[in-house]
Design an enzyme around this catalytic site. Sequence first.
Site, short mmCIF file in Angstrom:
data_model
loop_
_atom_site.label_atom_id
_atom_site.label_comp_id
_atom_site.label_asym_id
_atom_site.label_seq_id
_atom_site.Cartn_x
_atom_site.Cartn_y
_atom_site.Cartn_z
N ASP B 21 -7.92 -7.60 8.33
CA ASP B 21 -7.55 -7.38 6.87
C ASP B 21 -7.90 -5.96 6.56
O ASP B 21 -9.15 -5.86 6.06
CB ASP B 21 -8.33 -8.36 5.91
N LYS B 83 -6.23 3.42 0.99
CA LYS B 83 -4.96 2.64 0.91
C LYS B 83 -3.84 2.85 0.14
O LYS B 83 -2.61 2.80 0.30
CB LYS B 83 -5.25 0.92 0.88
#
Lengths: 206, 618
Positions: B21, B83
């Site tokens: 993740d 991100k």
Amino acid sequence: MEQPPCWQCNKKYTGLFCAHCNALQCPVDDYYSVFGMERKLSLDVQALQAKFYELSRLLHPDRFTRRSPLERQYSLEASSLLNKGYRVLRNPVQRAEYVLKKEGFDIGEQGTKDVPPELLEEVFELNMALEELKMGDQQARGAVEEARQRFAAMRDEIDRELEQLFQQWDEKHERATLQQIRGLLNRRRYIHNLVTEVENVATLSN
Amino acid sequence: MSQLFQIDFSSAKRKRIVGIDLGTTNSLVAFMDLTGPKVIPGPDGERLVPSIVSLTPTGEFVVGHAARKLLIDQPERTVYSVKRLMGRGLEDVKEELTLFPFRIAPDSGNVIKLQLGERQLTPPEISAQVLLQLKRNAEAFLGEEVTQAVITVPAYFNDAQRQATKDAGRIAGLEVLRLVNEPTAASLAYGLDKRQNGVVAVYDFGGGTFDISILRLQDGIFEVLATNGDTHLGGDDIDNLLLRIALEDIAAEWGQDLSGHGEAVQRLRRAVITAKEELSYLPFTHIQFEWEGRSYRRELTRELFEKLIAGIVERTLEPCRQCIADSGVSVEQIDEVVLVGGSTRIPLVRRAVENLFKAKPHTELNPDEVVALGAAVQAGILAGEVENKLLLDVTPLSLGIETMGGVVSKLIHRNSTIPTSATELFTTAVDGQRNVLIHVVQGERELAKDCRSLARFELKDIEPMPAGAARIEVKFLIDANGILNVSARDQRTGKEQSVEVKPSYGLTEDQVEAMIVESIEKAEQDFKERQVREARLEADTILAATEKARASDAWLDLSEQERQQITEATNQLLLVYHSEDHHLIRQKIDELNQATLKLAETMLNSAVRAALKGTKLE
């Protein structure tokens, strides 16, 4: 139609996988064929879903991570066909359009903008009411709603007729039936677009 | 009892695939063991690795908790929430730049470059450092090299963002076997399919992204019906809101504007995050902050906090409504709701979800870990270890091509099950035309300029012909990762037509290759060094044990020849001890093990005898 022999063991087989060496084969570009079904217009959507899940388990790229690049490619193509096929075949209208296309009919968008002559008057009145509603005249709402219901009922009626024609074609495979279906689909498309537009205007002017 | 996971033991020896993740705030790595998915802790015992990367003045990368400290001490060499920049262009992130201390390098083109100390790095390269850390953690824990992974991405990530994530994996030396959508991964981890067949909504509100997915579960099939979201909405936004208020507060109180001061802002950010987290279980708390001898303290009640963030929470609900509409099911038909992501700990968020879905949400699994656990399950599926489950995901955005007048012609609709494809026929407009340019976009709007530009594909070396005579069939295929692949074929000759891809945002294949070469060399070096270190540690253990055994009674029981063999093997091991070849060290360890087998057995027997007699052995 004769299938070519298995790419891996060169033996004859039928279906998606070779019966001898179990290698996945290059899929045929046809939704019915991927589902292993005959080309029929009436079908049981529940059974289609079950078949879709069953075949997904066999064909999905997840099952081919550690197989040869060629089989991975076939898996990608086969599951892409399966997914598209499921989307099209579970919807009676799209299914009928697909079969028409496969049977050599031209199913372009032409004719969908033209008002069917027998509806001219009603459509004219509806458009008037829609304009009034768009201008903020809430009194037009009643007329619009009434028209919406009438057209929706027409659409339902067409769907029933289509169902009968589907069965008729499945039994006799007559081209004239497909011709009829195509006419009905055009009419349906027009009415369906009308209903959707009315619904949009009604929510927007709320 | 039904088997939780059907395990194929024959695959035990095969390469292990880990699940990762890669989060905005934290990242985790997990794997499937015999009982189910497990999170792998780092050497420090921590399960979460903060997605923070710092470049030391000596050119080393520091990742995770250690980098979090550097975020305060060396903000100009440290970066977080990268991100948010994955797969994006300079134009897209203007808004972010006002809120995040990203230092954009001046020559950023359609790929953003961040200035980290003296180096300029792209978001995939920075993410690769986080992945590399996770890879190392997994290797240390599992005791084997890890080269294959499943990585999760927000369901609403577009093609460029997915490609950037895949690039990051490759740069880190990982073969990314699958990108899985985070909410779907979470549903796999919950194993809801064991309980019943039905419809499930997954509400995933993380650090930087929001996703909603609605799935139908039937006999192990997880069919995504629809997905929606916002790739720029998350806990970060709440932090920024509180941070702004605190900065204004301090400016008024102290007459000093700290917003330009990197270190102060980072400290204050930590302080508001702590307060935010406390308000999930306390009715009120304080934002406490000390700076250069002055202190700031402000009470924050949950009531006020909820008023402040109401707008942010509301922004998650519209995608939910759209998703329900697209899924073709009604709210009443949704049997269960699952909460994922740290931001779902906020009570207001839970209430909003409960109100909308009219169901009490599931929160049994740790919302920070559930996505990684699901990624591990997906890894198990790919490895053939988990045979009863299958995920059928969808593409979140419609795909189209730009046609005359800038209008988009849609080829693949959003929420289509992937893999899926569409075929279009292209031809030439003028006599002798050799090239055709196809502009592919993603999005729901009518005009190409309002959609997300994905790439321009150029069909090259078309045989010269009169206008309109060429027949080039172009296939647009979205694979199971949600990434577009384009191929073209000349319909008349059946020959493959060459296509050149020019991504609108993102690295070209050559750029990625160059980065991989650079990082792999380093990673291999790292891995080798660790192997050698571990082999030496093992040698230390056996040498010490042998030394000790020489003083025991059992040593005297051995024949002269046996004693000589042990001495010889010990010397051999000592000889290779300082070599850089861990295989050789291990080989000599094995030989010494062999030579001391009888000795060990004798010692064990005398220990057993002593124990039976009740005498205590020293």
